[in-house]
Design a protein around this motif. Sequence first.
Motif, PDB file in Angstrom:
ATOM      1  N   LYS A 152      26.507  20.852  10.894  1.00 49.86           N
ATOM      2  CA  LYS A 152      27.120  20.466   9.621  1.00 49.86           C
ATOM      3  C   LYS A 152      26.342  19.360   8.912  1.00 49.86           C
ATOM      4  CE  LYS A 152      31.599  20.547   9.222  1.00 49.86           C
ATOM      5  NZ  LYS A 152      31.737  21.809   8.468  1.00 49.86           N
ATOM      6  N   VAL A 153      25.337  18.800   9.588  1.00 44.97           N
ATOM      7  CA  VAL A 153      24.504  17.747   8.997  1.00 44.97           C
ATOM      8  C   VAL A 153      23.068  18.237   8.955  1.00 44.97           C
ATOM      9  CG1 VAL A 153      23.641  15.397   9.239  1.00 44.97           C
ATOM     10  CG2 VAL A 153      26.030  15.914   9.819  1.00 44.97           C
ATOM     11  N   ARG A 154      22.454  18.089   7.797  1.00 37.27           N
ATOM     12  CA  ARG A 154      21.050  18.489   7.626  1.00 37.27           C
ATOM     13  C   ARG A 154      20.215  17.257   7.347  1.00 37.27           C
ATOM     14  NH1 ARG A 154      17.730  21.132   3.192  1.00 37.27           N
ATOM     15  NH2 ARG A 154      19.362  20.425   1.755  1.00 37.27           N
ATOM     16  N   LEU A 155      19.178  17.060   8.152  1.00 36.43           N
ATOM     17  CA  LEU A 155      18.222  15.971   7.948  1.00 36.43           C
ATOM     18  C   LEU A 155      16.975  16.566   7.308  1.00 36.43           C
ATOM     19  CD1 LEU A 155      18.546  14.195  11.433  1.00 36.43           C
ATOM     20  CD2 LEU A 155      19.749  13.642   9.322  1.00 36.43           C
ATOM     21  N   THR A 156      16.656  16.135   6.098  1.00 38.14           N
ATOM     22  CA  THR A 156      15.573  16.778   5.348  1.00 38.14           C
ATOM     23  C   THR A 156      14.254  16.028   5.409  1.00 38.14           C
ATOM     24  OG1 THR A 156      16.023  15.620   3.277  1.00 38.14           O
ATOM     25  CG2 THR A 156      17.297  17.633   3.717  1.00 38.14           C
ATOM     26  N   GLY A 157      14.269  14.767   5.859  1.00 40.23           N
ATOM     27  CA  GLY A 157      13.102  13.924   5.636  1.00 40.23           C
ATOM     28  C   GLY A 157      13.014  13.551   4.163  1.00 40.23           C
TER      29      GLY A 157
ATOM     30  N   ALA B 221       0.836  -1.201   0.000  1.00 41.82           N
ATOM     31  CA  ALA B 221       0.000   0.000   0.000  1.00 41.82           C
ATOM     32  C   ALA B 221       0.868   1.247   0.000  1.00 41.82           C
ATOM     33  CB  ALA B 221      -0.914  -0.008   1.226  1.00 41.82           C
ATOM     34  N   GLY B 222       0.415   2.261  -0.721  1.00 41.15           N
ATOM     35  CA  GLY B 222       1.127   3.534  -0.750  1.00 41.15           C
ATOM     36  C   GLY B 222       2.210   3.621  -1.790  1.00 41.15           C
ATOM     37  N   ILE B 223       2.118   2.832  -2.842  1.00 39.37           N
ATOM     38  CA  ILE B 223       3.162   2.824  -3.867  1.00 39.37           C
ATOM     39  C   ILE B 223       3.389   4.206  -4.471  1.00 39.37           C
ATOM     40  CG2 ILE B 223       1.494   2.089  -5.612  1.00 39.37           C
ATOM     41  CD1 ILE B 223       3.702   0.641  -7.070  1.00 39.37           C
ATOM     42  N   ASP B 224       2.350   5.039  -4.531  1.00 35.14           N
ATOM     43  CA  ASP B 224       2.477   6.374  -5.117  1.00 35.14           C
ATOM     44  C   ASP B 224       2.540   7.478  -4.067  1.00 35.14           C
ATOM     45  OD1 ASP B 224       2.402   5.864  -8.001  1.00 35.14           O
ATOM     46  OD2 ASP B 224       0.383   5.113  -7.626  1.00 35.14           O
ATOM     47  N   ASP B 225       2.583   7.102  -2.798  1.00 34.70           N
ATOM     48  CA  ASP B 225       2.611   8.088  -1.714  1.00 34.70           C
ATOM     49  C   ASP B 225       4.026   8.675  -1.605  1.00 34.70           C
ATOM     50  OD1 ASP B 225       2.572   9.545   0.643  1.00 34.70           O
ATOM     51  OD2 ASP B 225       1.489   8.021   1.790  1.00 34.70           O
ATOM     52  N   PRO B 226       4.194   9.980  -1.847  1.00 40.96           N
ATOM     53  CA  PRO B 226       5.540  10.560  -1.784  1.00 40.96           C
ATOM     54  C   PRO B 226       6.173  10.476  -0.404  1.00 40.96           C
ATOM     55  CG  PRO B 226       3.869  12.282  -1.954  1.00 40.96           C
ATOM     56  CD  PRO B 226       3.159  10.982  -2.183  1.00 40.96           C
ATOM     57  N   ARG B 227       5.364  10.240   0.629  1.00 47.11           N
ATOM     58  CA  ARG B 227       5.926  10.106   1.985  1.00 47.11           C
ATOM     59  C   ARG B 227       6.474   8.704   2.221  1.00 47.11           C
ATOM     60  NH1 ARG B 227       0.505  11.692   4.889  1.00 47.11           N
ATOM     61  NH2 ARG B 227      -0.120  10.222   3.252  1.00 47.11           N
ATOM     62  N   ARG B 228       6.226   7.788   1.304  1.00 43.76           N
ATOM     63  CA  ARG B 228       6.689   6.415   1.466  1.00 43.76           C
ATOM     64  C   ARG B 228       7.699   6.056   0.369  1.00 43.76           C
ATOM     65  NH1 ARG B 228       1.473   2.637   3.067  1.00 43.76           N
ATOM     66  NH2 ARG B 228       0.483   4.073   4.542  1.00 43.76           N
ATOM     67  N   VAL B 229       8.597   6.961   0.124  1.00 41.84           N
ATOM     68  CA  VAL B 229       9.581   6.722  -0.927  1.00 41.84           C
ATOM     69  C   VAL B 229      10.475   5.555  -0.533  1.00 41.84           C
ATOM     70  CG1 VAL B 229      11.532   7.685  -2.178  1.00 41.84           C
ATOM     71  CG2 VAL B 229       9.559   9.123  -1.644  1.00 41.84           C
ATOM     72  N   SER B 230      10.619   4.610  -1.430  1.00 45.54           N
ATOM     73  CA  SER B 230      11.548   3.497  -1.234  1.00 45.54           C
ATOM     74  C   SER B 230      12.003   3.024  -2.602  1.00 45.54           C
ATOM     75  CB  SER B 230      10.874   2.340  -0.481  1.00 45.54           C
ATOM     76  OG  SER B 230       9.937   1.678  -1.317  1.00 45.54           O
ATOM     77  N   GLY B 231      13.159   2.364  -2.625  1.00 53.02           N
ATOM     78  CA  GLY B 231      13.634   1.826  -3.889  1.00 53.02           C
ATOM     79  C   GLY B 231      12.659   0.830  -4.476  1.00 53.02           C
ATOM     80  N   GLY B 232      12.039   0.019  -3.619  1.00 52.83           N
ATOM     81  CA  GLY B 232      11.068  -0.960  -4.102  1.00 52.83           C
ATOM     82  C   GLY B 232       9.865  -0.307  -4.752  1.00 52.83           C
ATOM     83  N   ASN B 233       9.345   0.761  -4.136  1.00 56.66           N
ATOM     84  CA  ASN B 233       8.199   1.454  -4.718  1.00 56.66           C
ATOM     85  C   ASN B 233       8.557   2.103  -6.055  1.00 56.66           C
ATOM     86  OD1 ASN B 233       6.507   0.760  -2.641  1.00 56.66           O
ATOM     87  ND2 ASN B 233       6.502   2.764  -1.666  1.00 56.66           N
ATOM     88  N   VAL B 234       9.748   2.708  -6.125  1.00 55.89           N
ATOM     89  CA  VAL B 234      10.176   3.320  -7.388  1.00 55.89           C
ATOM     90  C   VAL B 234      10.274   2.259  -8.476  1.00 55.89           C
ATOM     91  CG1 VAL B 234      12.077   4.501  -8.550  1.00 55.89           C
ATOM     92  CG2 VAL B 234      11.358   5.235  -6.270  1.00 55.89           C
ATOM     93  N   TYR B 235      10.882   1.141  -8.160  1.00 59.77           N
ATOM     94  CA  TYR B 235      11.023   0.052  -9.128  1.00 59.77           C
ATOM     95  C   TYR B 235       9.636  -0.424  -9.580  1.00 59.77           C
ATOM     96  CZ  TYR B 235      12.997  -4.301 -11.085  1.00 59.77           C
ATOM     97  OH  TYR B 235      13.386  -5.327 -11.905  1.00 59.77           O
TER      98      TYR B 235
END
Length: 338
Positions: free
Chosen positions: A220-225, A13-27
């Motif tokens: 010196k490190v930025r976490l963007t989500g 679920a959520g294959i197109d949800d931009p908050r659930r970005v994963s390599g598997g979903n992109v593939y």
Amino acid sequence: MTDAPSLRFVVPAGIDDPRRVSGGNVYDRHIRDGLRRRGWDVDVCEAADAEGAASVLGDAADGSRVLVDGLVAGWAPAAVEEAARRLRLTVLAHMVAAAFPDATDAAIDAERRALASAHGVIVTSAWTAAELARRELADPDRMVVAVPGTLPAEPGPPPPRDGELLCIGVIAPHKGQDTLLSALGRLRSEDWRCTIVGSTDAFPEFAAGIARQATALHGKVRLTGVLEDRALDDAYRRCALLIAPSRVESSGMAIADARARGIPVLGAETGGIPDALAGGGGMLVRPGDPAALAAALDAWLADPALRARLRREAHAARATLPAWQDTVTRVADVLEAA
């Protein structure tokens, strides 16, 4: 006139949800869209759990062609076993669940059952195929490798700062962001900045620890989500070096995206990362070793000749990268033969 090939594609679920970005979903999205462009009738069915997986498999017509994402198959091995008796069922394995340090006996058994019952198994790297075979989780004769493709991307001008570092991936123990932050704290040079991109939702306690480590490095490190398309493109454009410090990695979608842009990569020598960097333009270090990672980063920051060589190799490697249409062709061939 022949009917268009049809496929039921069972995905998380959520294959197109931009908050659930994963390599598997992109593939999965590239396979879905690529098959549709070729005229396939692709019915995408999302499943959030074992019950959902069993439902979408159970109402598939007898003899129909079905492709199941390996994550979903692992949730519902009994449903996959039953469905394989009456469907032309193929599993798309993005990873080897058994290779994760926290893999339970139940998860490993579920992976084995699902893969054993499928008529065919598509994997996304040669390492994944070899590892599944080594662990006797899948029959080598039924596995086909379809490596992730890349989208055309023009390399930008060299970034103004050689110390502009980028790490992309879900914030999770297997992605090794803790190793990266420990390494950054050891660097001799102060002329660097690091951007870490990825969702914090999957492993919130680990992500909280990463945030504390980042804070200790004095801004010196930025976490963007998660970053969506344009913001992610901007992050790549600013990047001088992509870092992939994973403990477990089948291939690495961020590596492919960096390669398409001619960006050098510093990766852990684990899983499919060495294969992904085989064309040059990369450095490899032991996984989970902050000292080794820091030494490689010190070399990158201190040695102009090393940076120039890796950039030349990374630009040259762009010509060797597979396109997504090649990946789709490979998958389509497997499905047609199922």
